[in-house]
Design an enzyme around this catalytic site. Sequence first.
Site, PDB file in Angstrom:
ATOM      1  N   TYR A  35       0.844  -1.203   0.000  1.00 26.04           N
ATOM      2  CA  TYR A  35       0.000   0.000   0.000  1.00 26.04           C
ATOM      3  C   TYR A  35       0.879   1.251   0.000  1.00 26.04           C
ATOM      4  CZ  TYR A  35      -3.436   3.512   1.303  1.00 26.04           C
ATOM      5  OH  TYR A  35      -4.226   4.634   1.315  1.00 26.04           O
ATOM      6  N   LYS A 121     -26.599   3.276  20.279  1.00 27.96           N
ATOM      7  CA  LYS A 121     -26.550   4.744  20.293  1.00 27.96           C
ATOM      8  C   LYS A 121     -25.101   5.151  20.561  1.00 27.96           C
ATOM      9  CE  LYS A 121     -28.770   8.827  22.225  1.00 27.96           C
ATOM     10  NZ  LYS A 121     -27.512   9.547  22.516  1.00 27.96           N
ATOM     11  N   CYS A 429      11.322  26.778  38.685  1.00 30.29           N
ATOM     12  CA  CYS A 429       9.899  26.623  39.022  1.00 30.29           C
ATOM     13  C   CYS A 429       9.689  25.233  39.622  1.00 30.29           C
ATOM     14  CB  CYS A 429       9.033  26.805  37.778  1.00 30.29           C
ATOM     15  SG  CYS A 429       7.267  26.622  38.122  1.00 30.29           S
TER      16      CYS A 429
END
Length: 667
Positions: A35, A121, A429
């Site tokens: 592919y 659903k 920090c």
Amino acid sequence: MVDKIERIKELVEILNKYSYDYYVLDNPSVSDKDYDKEYDELKLLEKETGFVLPYSPTLRIGDVVLQGFNKYTHKGKLWSLDKAQSLDEIKDWHNRNIKFVNEMRAQGEDLPDLKYIATKKFDGLTVNLTYNKGGMLEVSATRGNGEIGENVTSQVKTIKSIPLKLQENDDLFEVHGEAIMTQEAFEKYNASADIPLKNLRNGAAGALRNLNIKETARRDLSAFFYDVGYKEGYQFKTYLEMMDFIKEKGLPIDEYLKVCTSIDDIKKEIEYIEKIRFDLNYDIDGLVIAIDDIRTRELLGYTVKYPKWAIAYKFEAQEATTKLLDVEWNVGRSGRIGPTAILEPVELAGVTVKRATLNNMDDIKRKGVRIGADVFVRRSNDVIPEIMGTLENTLENSEEICPPTECPACGSHVVLNGAHYFCENTLSCKPQLVKTIVHYASRDAMNIAGFSEKTAEQLFEKLNIKSISDLYKLKKEDLINLEKFGEKKSENLLNAIEKSKDCKLYSFIYALGIPNVGVKTAKDIVNKFKSIDGLKNATFEELVSVQDVGDIVAQDVIEFFKEEKVINTIDELLNLGVNPIFDEVKIVESIFKDKTVVTTGTLQNYSRTEIKTKLESLGAKVSGSVSKKTDYVIAGESAGSKLTKAEELGVKIISEEEFEKMLGRES
């Protein structure tokens, strides 16, 4: 030139057929290698000629970042469904339908006996696709208010199972479906995501509402289609005929379509779907029950909001309403400053919820969230609860949520990058440095036993440890005076740190904390480049050639190794004795090589990790879900729905004993 254009047309047809076989029929007809070869040939020819067909597979992933969304008016309205949360409500609806059919028959209508079709659903984002008379995908749009949605054609084109051109089509039509994210795609995305997704639904919705098409493509969405909302020409007589039409057009449908003629039938289907819902590879939140006969539907008609001929049975909600008390801003390892909602405690799915996720300021504004207002909170599949929206009638006297003007941890300047705020202080920090060290020491990274966030905080505060390389400079006399650190614990930690020096290269790469590089991605890129220097010098083209590494990850890796601070830290770690080793994975020639294998149930001689490692060493692809592409299912004790599905699909099922016998025959 003419020959090249003819070859382009031929390749587009071939590649689209391959995609249909793989994504819709679940039956690959070509190897990935073949592919890719034909796909690359197509890309080259398109570049040489400048000729690109509008349904070329190369258009599925573009470099486009859109400026905004345009509105689209649907040709047929997309209705909401009335909802039932008990069987009694379904019975009431059914009885109304019986009464109506009898009344219509009395008036001379030749209506058939009631027959319902039950379907899942799906819990994703509704999309409406328009195909023109030539079969071209013309427009894709969100549901919006049912009449006007947003044009998301570029985003929908990234969904590989959706055909860009139909083989045959005589009439313009609109088809409704649900864009979803599978569990497999969710886990794959989060394995390399700097900011992990919270749940499958948001993964799908966020992808289709993302203006960066490459980011949409990274989510690897799927879709199921279930309704033709508008069609010119011939009109359907039944819903099952409509579904056959959708399938014949090459659009993906869910094979679960159950005919029900009684309440007992409906009850059985509800019980069945509730039983299997958490074993599915995607999220559903209920069951849709719809009348099959189209004439009966037409006569029943609609209320202001809903069709009378269908109803949704909703599973028990995992949502609740509570008050937002405050918003706390926290700093992550990358310096990102993220908001956390502080809630009035509420019971949700058996758990007391006090905090919830708010993604960023855009999310806060979109949902209209304000301090002091009541919010909807959802908890899905045991993930961190998330705020879904706000009750508008509680907004009075509420306070606006303001973004941070400085880092809440260190007081440094913050910058807005995309949708997120970041602290620029990467040198001192505390949360950034502590979390960086904790990540470095974690099990999947350097695996420093006995190392915790509390330990990292003490090292930062008491011993001024501000870099991962500082860990290897620690001495016993440094540790022994820390809280809850005696002589033995200090020795154990130092031994664990020393032991971590001999590590696997992929663990070291993962430990460095490259944005969007999880454990799997670290393994993949290490298998390609085989050394730190190889990775440091990797080009963009080389990186994107690695399976599952896209443009964003490739760019993140390149930018990471451009930083002088990063290179200095790596050099210091190596000088301190850290010795990352690349172990070439030797694939044993085996019957399982290139086969897709799923395990289910409890095995006697293997843990989940051990059987996965074993199968991968045999060259197998280990999958978490069963499909037609699965070659073997290894079934242990208490095997569940995966075993049932394998039996339904005719997949080869073997026991643990048979698995070991197959290996024995090869040795």
